[in-house]
Scaffold this active site. Structure first.
Site, PDB file in Angstrom:
ATOM      1  N   GLY A 184       0.829  -1.203   0.000  1.00 18.01           N
ATOM      2  CA  GLY A 184       0.000   0.000   0.000  1.00 18.01           C
ATOM      3  C   GLY A 184       0.858   1.245   0.000  1.00 18.01           C
ATOM      4  O   GLY A 184       2.072   1.169   0.169  1.00 18.01           O
ATOM      5  N   PRO A 185       0.220   2.397  -0.197  1.00 15.29           N
ATOM      6  CA  PRO A 185       0.975   3.655  -0.239  1.00 15.29           C
ATOM      7  C   PRO A 185       1.642   3.944   1.112  1.00 15.29           C
ATOM      8  O   PRO A 185       1.283   3.325   2.108  1.00 15.29           O
ATOM      9  CB  PRO A 185      -0.098   4.691  -0.549  1.00 15.29           C
ATOM     10  CG  PRO A 185      -1.368   3.981  -0.710  1.00 15.29           C
ATOM     11  CD  PRO A 185      -1.201   2.569  -0.347  1.00 15.29           C
ATOM     12  N   VAL A 223       0.223   4.324   5.475  1.00 13.35           N
ATOM     13  CA  VAL A 223      -1.071   3.720   5.760  1.00 13.35           C
ATOM     14  C   VAL A 223      -0.968   2.703   6.898  1.00 13.35           C
ATOM     15  O   VAL A 223      -1.905   1.974   7.169  1.00 13.35           O
ATOM     16  CB  VAL A 223      -1.710   3.059   4.521  1.00 13.35           C
ATOM     17  CG1 VAL A 223      -2.080   4.113   3.503  1.00 13.35           C
ATOM     18  CG2 VAL A 223      -0.783   2.026   3.922  1.00 13.35           C
ATOM     19  N   GLY A 224       0.191   2.664   7.532  1.00 13.17           N
ATOM     20  CA  GLY A 224       0.300   1.838   8.736  1.00 13.17           C
ATOM     21  C   GLY A 224       0.865   0.447   8.510  1.00 13.17           C
ATOM     22  O   GLY A 224       0.702  -0.425   9.357  1.00 13.17           O
ATOM     23  N   LYS A 225       1.567   0.225   7.419  1.00  9.98           N
ATOM     24  CA  LYS A 225       2.128  -1.106   7.157  1.00  9.98           C
ATOM     25  C   LYS A 225       3.155  -1.470   8.226  1.00  9.98           C
ATOM     26  O   LYS A 225       3.130  -2.547   8.802  1.00  9.98           O
ATOM     27  CB  LYS A 225       2.789  -1.151   5.767  1.00  9.98           C
ATOM     28  CG  LYS A 225       1.836  -0.842   4.643  1.00  9.98           C
ATOM     29  CD  LYS A 225       2.507  -0.942   3.308  1.00  9.98           C
ATOM     30  CE  LYS A 225       3.593   0.090   3.072  1.00  9.98           C
ATOM     31  NZ  LYS A 225       3.109   1.477   3.035  1.00  9.98           N
ATOM     32  N   SER A 254      -3.152   4.556 -19.043  1.00  9.43           N
ATOM     33  CA  SER A 254      -4.490   4.944 -18.612  1.00  9.43           C
ATOM     34  C   SER A 254      -4.786   6.424 -18.826  1.00  9.43           C
ATOM     35  O   SER A 254      -5.869   6.889 -18.516  1.00  9.43           O
ATOM     36  CB  SER A 254      -4.710   4.559 -17.154  1.00  9.43           C
ATOM     37  OG  SER A 254      -3.915   5.359 -16.333  1.00  9.43           O
ATOM     38  N   LYS A 272      -7.316   5.531  -7.385  1.00  8.67           N
ATOM     39  CA  LYS A 272      -7.573   6.688  -8.254  1.00  8.67           C
ATOM     40  C   LYS A 272      -8.854   7.388  -7.836  1.00  8.67           C
ATOM     41  O   LYS A 272      -8.916   8.622  -7.786  1.00  8.67           O
ATOM     42  CB  LYS A 272      -7.687   6.231  -9.709  1.00  8.67           C
ATOM     43  CG  LYS A 272      -6.337   5.841 -10.307  1.00  8.67           C
ATOM     44  CD  LYS A 272      -6.539   5.311 -11.697  1.00  8.67           C
ATOM     45  CE  LYS A 272      -5.202   4.971 -12.341  1.00  8.67           C
ATOM     46  NZ  LYS A 272      -5.394   4.325 -13.647  1.00  8.67           N
TER      47      LYS A 272
END
Ligand code: ADP
Length: 805
Positions: free
Chosen positions: A358-359, A362-364, A681, A724
């Site tokens: 994850g970005p 975020v609490g990883k 995209s 997104k």
């Protein structure tokens, strides 16, 4: 032998215990009994002659006639030495064999009447027999001396070269350790041949005894447990070292050896370590090499070979720990609890490697720490970002100067247990170069089959990693090599919504930072509106890292105010926040203000989460050059070409001069040029921006879009929809145009995003343009000959002025 009564003489007597002396034999012994001491002194003071005969029983203190052998030796006292304990040490030389006739036990000492004896003359001996027995004796003596420790070489040579039977007898009997009963028998025997025969038989007996003794010794030595042997050897080394005055240095080596033994490693590994310690003992203590070995042994002995935390698997407790530390993150928490359950059912199950993707922020990392806490394991973090060398993971061979163990071993040492949770942070940021591929080493670390015997280059001795719980984190899966990815279970962590951020800040971050800055909850308060301000106007991120930083900053300001201005409590509000943090950096709806020609909100997905990525297009007179700027990658450049071709194909439909590709230059630019952008995209965004720029129709500023395109105007699906759309939501976008094929992915999108954003599925570019452009141009049938068939004709009477180029 002739006996002559007249020869009888009276001499002081010493009863020997366990000793037999022969004529011509020089020996010394200690005398303790008072009567014996007096006898010797008496002898020493007269003619030094004394009669020595053996006691039959060595334990009798005051022997009488019956207790003594009749045959003894008259000896001369050569030397007397009184030792401190009152014992007399004397040196005597046997003179003549004599027979004890009578014993006079006086109060002072015992004296004896003895008859001196002569051996029979040499003439009577049979030379052949003598030679035979002498040869046999020599042979036997040779065997005997091999078994007898420390037999002087000169003596062996002397015996072997001796031709005289008497001298041969003497040199052997004076030097071998046979029983005193046997010696007495030899003394009593007058015939030299018989005496030699007797000696031969005793030698045989003695050799057999010695052989047996050796065998027993060997057997015992073999049976002696290895530890004992080593202990014994070490004691010997210690003794040698103390003799050499090197005790201190050697003491260290013994300490190492003791510790090595205590590790209980396999025999091979123990031997290897012993060898190192032994090498150390041989090196000068200040040498470079001994320093290397010392640090090596320190590292190896410091490793937690046998030390593990008691991993407790209590689901309820674990759930509480996870919930207490983190807000939300239900999916991750559930998955972790599943893992813990499996672990409690089958404690030996290994090889579950979680990878949190994850970005940033975020609490990883912090959930990793909580998992360790929930499982009762030690927590260690290894940062893999920028690791490009295999030896970072696996260490350098210790032959290199400054060699060190790799990060895995290092983490284990820090943890001090062999079952910690090791967080492999940013596993996606590992890269390989000419020095080797760190991911290959990582593969071994993560493979439960191989990691039982993980071999660090430095440590060399294999270490069992199977009890270690590995949790990896990554921002993106794209750069993780497939084999590595295969071994991990992926858990995705998405961006946080505004509400989630608010809860995280209110329930976790603020109290955490307040505590960290030595404040009390009563001394500082951030009002809800100020928290929202921090989220909306000061940060722009997927996670909460920036947010936490701002909260920390507020804590510092509060601390300063409390200390220097003696305020009791600092309250941060939406109104006063600017005075502390400076003006608001991001104003909401910043991009969603005005509908603009040639400016489209694209949506991109980067490793830091989703971002709103505006795209600008202008056209200028020129000769058909398509200029692309803003760090666009190759795929984006291709998209631009497809977009231009497609726009040519629908030019008439939008009243665009079909010759624009010859007479106008088109400049496509993605602002924030420092961020490289790539991926297909942005296709829809490019087409929309080009059409808008060339047709002069503005684009709705509250619309964002994403989608890949084909030359025929179809919209193809994209990835990262959740991120997104989150970015669109954060930026205040009201409508997001997505590829129709991505509709099933909408279930992943957070509810709050779905509640606030209208998603428009598009199968073709026509739908995209219709929804993004502020209006649709009137259709001019005469001019319409080249547009794609999917575009419906418009009313030709109401056609707007053409934006001819
Ligand atoms: P990452 O490893 O994903 O980059 P971190 O674990 O460093 O993120 O998180 C940054 C900060 O945000 C940490 O202080 C962490 O405790 C906090 N944090 C992130 N998510 C949550 C959450 N859901 N609940 C509470 N705190 C959180």
């Amino acid at each position: 032998m002739s006996i002559n009564e007249k020869d009888i003489c009276r001499l002081p007597l010493v009863a020997m215990r366990g000793l037999v002396i022969f004529p011509e034999m020089v020996m010394h012994f200690d005398v303790a009994r008072e009567k014996s001491i007096n006898a010797i002194k008496a002898a020493y003071e007269s003619d030094k002659k004394i009669f020595l005969t053996a006691q039959k029983d060595v334990f009798i203190e005051e022997p009488e006639m019956k207790d003594l052998y009749r045959y003894g030796v008259i000896a001369k006292v050569r030397q007397i030495l009184t030792t401190q304990e009152g014992i007399l040490r004397i040196l005597v030389e046997g003179v003549q064999k004599a027979k004890l006739e009578t014993l006079n036990i006086g109060t002072n000492y015992i004296s004896a009447d003895v008859l001196p004896l002569q051996y029979s003359t040499r003439s009577k001996i049979d030379q052949v027999e003598i030679d035979a027995v002498m040869r046999a004796i020599k042979k036997q003596f040779d065997q005997y001396s091999q078994l007898f420790p420390r037999m002087p070489k000169e003596l062996i040579v002397a015996v072997m070269c001796q031709d005289d039977p008497y001298k041969l007898f003497n040199s052997i009997i004076f030097n071998i350790g046979i029983d005193f009963y046997d010696k007495q028998k030899l003394l009593e025997e007058n015939n030299i041949l018989k005496r030699l025969n007797l000696l031969y038989s005793f030698l045989i007996k003695e050799t057999e005894v010695l052989t047996l003794e050796h065998e027993i010794q060997e057997l015992t030595k073999e049976n002696m447990d290895k530890g004992q042997r080593e202990y014994y050897l070490r004691e010997q080394m210690r003794a040698i070292a103390s003799q050499l005055g090197e005790e201190d240095e050697q003491e260290e080596v013994f300490e190492y050896m003791k510790k090595i033994q205590e590790l209980n490693l396999s025999e091979v590994d123990t031997d290897k370590l012993y060898k190192e310690a032994e090498r150390l003992s041989k090196l000068p203590p200040a040498s470079q090499e001994s320093f290397v070995i010392r640090s090596y042994l320190d590292v190896v002995l410091d490793l937690p070979w046998n030390n593990s935390s008691k991993s407790k698997a209590n689901i309820e407790k674990s759930r509480n720990v996870l919930n207490k530390d983190h807000y939300g993150m239900q999916k991750v928490k559930e998955r972790v609890l599943e893992s813990i359950s499996v672990h409690s059912l089958m404690p030996d199950v290994t090889g579950q490697i979680l990878c949190l993707v994850g970005p940033p922020g975020v609490g990883k990392t912090s959930i990793g720490r909580s998992i360790a806490k929930a499982l009762g394991r030690k927590y260690e973090r290894i940062s893999l970002g920028g690791v490009r060398d295999e030896s970072d993971i696996r260490g350098h061979r210790k032959t290199y100067i400054g060699a060190m163990p790799g990060r895995i071993i290092d983490a284990l040492t820090r943890a001090g247990t062999n079952n910690p949770l090791i967080l492999l942070d940013e596993i996606d940021k590992m890269s390989s170069d000419f020095k080797g591929d760190p991911s290959a080493a990582m593969l071994e670390v993560l493979d439960s089959e191989q990691n039982k015997t993980f071999r660090d280059h430095y440590v060399e001795v294999p270490f069992d990693l199977s009890q270690v719980l590995f949790v990896a984190t990554a921002n993106t899966l794209d750069t993780i090599p497939a084999p590595l990815l295969d071994r991990m279970e992926i858990i995705e962590l998405g961006s946080y919504t505004r509400e989630e951020k608010f809860h995280i800040a209110k329930e976790h971050l603020i109290s955490k930072q307040v505590k960290k800055h030595g404040l009390k909850n009563s001394q500082m308060k951030i009002q809800d509106s100020a928290i929202y301000d921090l989220i909306d106007c000061y940060t722009k991120e997927s996670g909460v890292r920036e947010l936490e930083r701002y909260i920390a900053s507020l804590c510092r300001k509060a601390a300063k105010a409390i200390v220097s201005e003696e305020q009791k409590k600092v309250i941060f509000t939406s109104k006063n926040i600017e005075s502390y943090l400076g003006p608001r950096k991001f104003l909401q709806d910043e991009q969603a203000t005005e509908n603009t020609i040639g400016l489209v909100n694209g949506l991109a997905w980067t490793s830091v989460g989703g971002v709103l990525m505006p795209l600008e297009v202008i056209h200028l007179s020129g000769k058909g050059v398509v200029e692309i700027t803003g760090s666009l990658g190759d795929v984006m450049k291709e998209s631009a070409k497809i977009a231009v071709s497609y726009v040519r194909s629908i030019a008439k439909r939008y009243n665009i001069n079909p010759d624009f590709y010859e007479k106008r230059d088109i400049h496509i630019h993605a602002p924030e040029g420092a961020i490289p952008k790539d991926g297909p995209s942005a296709g829809v965004t490019m087409v929309t921006a080009i059409v808008s720029a060339l047709s002069g129709i503005p684009v709705r500023s509250d619309v964002a879009m994403t989608g890949e395109i084909t030359l025929h105007g179809k919209v193809l699906p994209i990835g990262g929809l959740r991120e997104k759309s989150m970015a669109a939501y954060r930026s205040g976008i009201k409508t997001v145009i997505i590829p129709e094929k991505n509709v099933p992915d909408l279930h992943e999108v957070d509810d709050i995003v779905k509640d606030n954003i209208e998603f428009i599925p598009a199968r073709t570019l026509d739908t995209v343009l219709k929804n993004a452009l502020v209006y649709q141009p009137e259709y001019n049938e005469n001019e319409y000959d080249n547009a794609a068939s999917i575009i419906p004709p418009a009313d030709k009477n109401t056609s707007k002025p053409l934006a001819y180029l």
